[in-house]
Scaffold this motif. Structure first.
Motif, PDB file in Angstrom:
ATOM      1  N   LEU A   7      21.433  -1.692   8.906  1.00 22.65           N
ATOM      2  CA  LEU A   7      21.145  -2.823   9.797  1.00 22.65           C
ATOM      3  C   LEU A   7      21.532  -2.492  11.235  1.00 22.65           C
ATOM      4  O   LEU A   7      20.790  -2.790  12.174  1.00 22.65           O
ATOM      5  N   GLY A   8      22.698  -1.864  11.395  1.00 22.14           N
ATOM      6  CA  GLY A   8      23.134  -1.500  12.733  1.00 22.14           C
ATOM      7  C   GLY A   8      22.223  -0.503  13.412  1.00 22.14           C
ATOM      8  O   GLY A   8      22.121  -0.469  14.645  1.00 22.14           O
ATOM      9  N   ALA A   9      21.543   0.326  12.606  1.00 26.29           N
ATOM     10  CA  ALA A   9      20.602   1.310  13.146  1.00 26.29           C
ATOM     11  C   ALA A   9      19.199   0.724  13.331  1.00 26.29           C
ATOM     12  O   ALA A   9      18.273   1.452  13.698  1.00 26.29           O
ATOM     13  N   GLY A  10      19.054  -0.578  13.049  1.00 27.93           N
ATOM     14  CA  GLY A  10      17.784  -1.246  13.283  1.00 27.93           C
ATOM     15  C   GLY A  10      16.809  -1.227  12.127  1.00 27.93           C
ATOM     16  O   GLY A  10      15.634  -1.568  12.302  1.00 27.93           O
ATOM     17  N   HIS A  11      17.261  -0.881  10.941  1.00 25.70           N
ATOM     18  CA  HIS A  11      16.357  -0.802   9.790  1.00 25.70           C
ATOM     19  C   HIS A  11      16.380  -2.118   9.013  1.00 25.70           C
ATOM     20  O   HIS A  11      17.443  -2.565   8.569  1.00 25.70           O
ATOM     21  N   ARG A  12      15.217  -2.695   8.833  1.00 23.97           N
ATOM     22  CA  ARG A  12      15.082  -3.932   8.062  1.00 23.97           C
ATOM     23  C   ARG A  12      14.133  -3.770   6.873  1.00 23.97           C
ATOM     24  O   ARG A  12      14.215  -4.523   5.917  1.00 23.97           O
ATOM     25  N   ARG A  13      13.240  -2.815   6.942  1.00 23.19           N
ATOM     26  CA  ARG A  13      12.294  -2.574   5.858  1.00 23.19           C
ATOM     27  C   ARG A  13      12.676  -1.260   5.182  1.00 23.19           C
ATOM     28  O   ARG A  13      12.376  -0.169   5.691  1.00 23.19           O
ATOM     29  N   GLY A  48      18.335 -10.497   6.804  1.00 23.74           N
ATOM     30  CA  GLY A  48      16.978 -10.265   7.297  1.00 23.74           C
ATOM     31  C   GLY A  48      16.347  -8.962   6.875  1.00 23.74           C
ATOM     32  O   GLY A  48      15.283  -8.591   7.390  1.00 23.74           O
ATOM     33  N   GLY A  49      16.947  -8.259   5.916  1.00 22.60           N
ATOM     34  CA  GLY A  49      16.384  -6.997   5.448  1.00 22.60           C
ATOM     35  C   GLY A  49      15.694  -7.161   4.110  1.00 22.60           C
ATOM     36  O   GLY A  49      15.875  -8.160   3.408  1.00 22.60           O
ATOM     37  N   ALA A  50      14.866  -6.175   3.737  1.00 27.26           N
ATOM     38  CA  ALA A  50      14.145  -6.203   2.473  1.00 27.26           C
ATOM     39  C   ALA A  50      14.119  -4.806   1.874  1.00 27.26           C
ATOM     40  O   ALA A  50      14.053  -3.807   2.599  1.00 27.26           O
ATOM     41  N   VAL A  87       3.923   4.391   4.251  1.00 27.35           N
ATOM     42  CA  VAL A  87       3.002   3.949   5.297  1.00 27.35           C
ATOM     43  C   VAL A  87       2.524   2.528   4.998  1.00 27.35           C
ATOM     44  O   VAL A  87       2.528   1.648   5.875  1.00 27.35           O
ATOM     45  N   ASP A  88       2.116   2.292   3.755  1.00 25.91           N
ATOM     46  CA  ASP A  88       1.598   0.964   3.386  1.00 25.91           C
ATOM     47  C   ASP A  88       2.663  -0.121   3.544  1.00 25.91           C
ATOM     48  O   ASP A  88       2.358  -1.254   3.957  1.00 25.91           O
ATOM     49  N   GLN A  89       3.906   0.195   3.212  1.00 23.17           N
ATOM     50  CA  GLN A  89       4.985  -0.785   3.276  1.00 23.17           C
ATOM     51  C   GLN A  89       5.580  -0.911   4.675  1.00 23.17           C
ATOM     52  O   GLN A  89       6.409  -1.781   4.918  1.00 23.17           O
ATOM     53  N   ARG A  90       5.180  -0.029   5.568  1.00 16.84           N
ATOM     54  CA  ARG A  90       5.721   0.015   6.940  1.00 16.84           C
ATOM     55  C   ARG A  90       7.253   0.137   6.908  1.00 16.84           C
ATOM     56  O   ARG A  90       7.967  -0.453   7.727  1.00 16.84           O
ATOM     57  N   ALA A  91       7.731   0.913   5.962  1.00 14.70           N
ATOM     58  CA  ALA A  91       9.172   1.128   5.840  1.00 14.70           C
ATOM     59  C   ALA A  91       9.676   2.012   6.971  1.00 14.70           C
ATOM     60  O   ALA A  91       8.991   2.942   7.411  1.00 14.70           O
ATOM     61  N   THR A  92      10.884   1.732   7.438  1.00 17.72           N
ATOM     62  CA  THR A  92      11.497   2.562   8.484  1.00 17.72           C
ATOM     63  C   THR A  92      12.582   3.470   7.929  1.00 17.72           C
ATOM     64  O   THR A  92      13.084   4.338   8.644  1.00 17.72           O
ATOM     65  N   ALA A  93      12.960   3.249   6.665  1.00 15.91           N
ATOM     66  CA  ALA A  93      13.983   4.091   6.039  1.00 15.91           C
ATOM     67  C   ALA A  93      13.640   4.279   4.565  1.00 15.91           C
ATOM     68  O   ALA A  93      13.179   3.343   3.899  1.00 15.91           O
ATOM     69  N   LEU A  94      13.858   5.484   4.061  1.00 12.53           N
ATOM     70  CA  LEU A  94      13.670   5.819   2.652  1.00 12.53           C
ATOM     71  C   LEU A  94      14.993   6.328   2.102  1.00 12.53           C
ATOM     72  O   LEU A  94      15.552   7.303   2.622  1.00 12.53           O
ATOM     73  N   LEU A  95      15.489   5.691   1.045  1.00 13.71           N
ATOM     74  CA  LEU A  95      16.736   6.111   0.426  1.00 13.71           C
ATOM     75  C   LEU A  95      16.448   6.828  -0.879  1.00 13.71           C
ATOM     76  O   LEU A  95      15.636   6.372  -1.689  1.00 13.71           O
ATOM     77  N   LEU A  96      17.137   7.939  -1.103  1.00 11.12           N
ATOM     78  CA  LEU A  96      16.929   8.782  -2.275  1.00 11.12           C
ATOM     79  C   LEU A  96      17.901   8.383  -3.379  1.00 11.12           C
ATOM     80  O   LEU A  96      19.065   8.800  -3.377  1.00 11.12           O
TER      81      LEU A  96
END
Length: 379
Positions: free
Chosen positions: A149-155, A181-183, A202-211
Motif C-alpha cells: 500500500l505504501g508503494a502505491g499498489h492497490r491491484r 482500498g486494495g484487492a 494485463v487484463d486485471q491491470r495489476a500493478t504487483a504480482l506476488l509469487l
C-alpha cells in the motif's frame, strides 16, 4: 499443566549428554538451502554452549532428522526422537511440516521450539508444549501488505498453488488490503502457464504480482516471463515467503533476481552477539548467512538457557516458556500469548521488507519500514 504419558523409554538418557532433537529439511522436495542454513545456526549455537561448559557440565548434543518437507516423515521423526529420550525439539523451516511436528509433540508432551515456520495454526488447540521464534504469518504478511500500500499498489495478483500455507497467506493479504482500498486476484498456477499469467496481469491491470509458488519452478519461469513482457515493465514482482533470501534464487534467475521484495526477519542492525555469530556463520556456510541461520542459533540459545535454569525434565521445560528472557542475535527473546495464536510466541520478532539491489545484487536494501535518514551534523 496436564502432562500426557510419555512413551516407553521417553526419558532414557545415556547420562553423557543432553540431547535436543533437530528437525531440518535437508533433501528434496524440501528447501535444502534453507535447511542447511538452519542447521548451521543450530550447530554453531551448540558449539558455543559446549565451549561455555554445556548444560550443568554435560555436553549439549543435536540429534538431527531430515524432514524433506514431508509432514508424515516429520511426525514419525518426532515419535523416534521422543523414544530416544531427547529433552526437547528444535527447528523446522516449512510451515506445514512444522504443524505436523507441533501436533505430534503436543500429543507426546515433548517441548518443541519452532525456529522458522510461520503458519498461525501450528496446533489446532492452545498448547503449553510449543513455542515459536518466527512471527506468525498474520503479522508478517500484514507488514508486507502495508509495504504494498505504501508503494502505491492497490491491484494485487497472486500466482499461487494449492497449499495451506499459500491459502493462509492469500487470506491475510486479501483481508488486510480490502479494508484499505486494495484487492487481490488469485492466479491458479495449476491451470495457467507463465505466458498466460502475463496476459492475466494485463487484463486485471495489476500493478504487483506476488509469487506464492514453489521454487525454482514455477517461480523462476514466471519471473522470466513477466520480466520479458514489454507490457509489464511497471509491474512489481514480490515474494513475501522469502525465496530471494537464498543464493539459489540468484543462481536460478541470473540477472532477473533483483528488485523482488520479500519478508526478512532481521533487525536493521545486529546486536554485538549477532555480529559475532554472523562472522562465524559466514565461515561455516562459505556465504552470507540468511535470517534462517540466525533463527537456528537463537533456538538453541533459548533452549540452553531454559535447560540450565530449569533442568532437563520435559514438563519443566514447557512450563518455562513464559519466563524466558534471552538475549539472542536479533534482540531479547521473550514469549507471550498472542490472540489467535495457539503456541507461545516471540511477539517482537523483527520484520523487514527487503530486496536485492539491482546495482549490487549481493546487497539487500531495506524497503519497509524505511530506515531512518541520517542527518548531517552542523557546527
Amino acid at each position: 499443566m496436564n502432562t500426557p504419558p510419555s512413551p516407553p523409554g521417553a526419558q532414557r538418557s545415556d547420562g553423557s549428554s543432553v540431547r535436543i532433537g533437530a528437525l531440518v529439511p535437508l533433501t528434496r522436495p524440501g528447501w535444502v538451502e534453507a535447511g542447511q542454513h538452519l542447521l548451521a545456526g543450530l550447530e554453531l549455537a551448540v558449539r558455543d554452549v559446549n565451549d561455555a561448559g554445556g548444560i550443568g557440565g554435560r555436553p549439549l548434543e543435536l540429534v538431527v532428522r531430515d524432514t524433506a518437507a514431508d509432514p508424515q516423515r516429520a511426525a514419525a521423526a518426532v515419535d523416534e526422537l521422543a523414544r530416544l529420550g531427547v529433552t526437547a525439539l528444535a527447528g523446522e523451516y516449512h510451515s506445514v511440516v512444522a504443524r505436523a511436528a507441533a501436533t505430534r509433540a503436543d500429543a507426546l508432551g515433548l517441548p518443541f521450539l519452532c525456529s522458522s515456520a510461520v503458519l498461525d495454526t501450528l496446533t489446532e488447540q492452545p498448547t503449553e508444549w510449543v513455542a515459536r521464534l518466527s512471527p506468525p504469518q498474520s503479522r508478517g504478511w500484514q507488514v508486507y501488505a502495508d509495504f504494498l500500500l505504501g508503494a502505491g499498489h492497490r491491484r494485487i495478483a497472486v500466482a499461487t498453488q494449492p497449499s495451506i500455507y499459500w491459502a493462509s497467506g492469500t487470506r491475510v493479504l486479501r483481508n488486510h488490503l480490502a479494508t484499505r482500498g486494495g484487492a487481490v486476484t488469485e492466479l491458479d498456477m495449476s491451470a495457467l502457464t507463465p505466458t498466460a499469467v502475463c496476459d492475466e496481469l494485463v487484463d486485471q491491470r495489476a500493478t504487483a504480482l506476488l509469487l506464492l509458488v514453489g521454487h525454482p519452478e514455477p517461480a523462476a519461469s514466471i519471473v522470466r516471463s513477466v520480466r520479458r513482457d514489454q507490457r509489464l515493465t511497471e509491474v512489481m514482482i514480490g515474494a513475501p515467503a522469502g525465496q530471494p533470501e537464498f543464493a539459489e534464487w540468484a543462481t536460478s534467475l541470473g540477472d532477473a533476481d533483483t528488485a523482488i521484495p520479500f519478508l526478512r526477519y532481521l533487525p536493521e542492525r545486529l546486536s554485538p552477539l549477532g555480529a559475532r555469530v554472523e562472522t562465524a556463520l559466514r565461515e561455516r556456510l562459505a556465504e552470507a548467512p540468511s535470517f534462517v541461520a540466525y533463527e537456528g542459533y537463537d533456538t538453541v540459545a533459548v533452549l540452553a538457557d531454559v535447560l540450565r535454569s530449569h533442568g532437563t525434565d520435559r514438563a519443566h521445560t514447557a512450563e518455562s516458556w513464559p519466563g524466558v528472557a534471552v538475549e539472542g542475535t536479533r534482540g531479547q527473546i521473550q514469549f507471550s500469548r498472542v490472540p489467535g495464536i495457539s503456541v507461545w510466541q516471540w511477539a517482537r520478532t523483527p520484520i523487514q521488507v527487503v530486496d536485492r539491489d539491482p546495482a549490487e545484487p549481493d546487497r539487500f536494501r531495506i524497503l519497509f519500514p524505511s530506515p531512518p535518514k541520517v542527518r548531517n551534523r552542523t557546527s
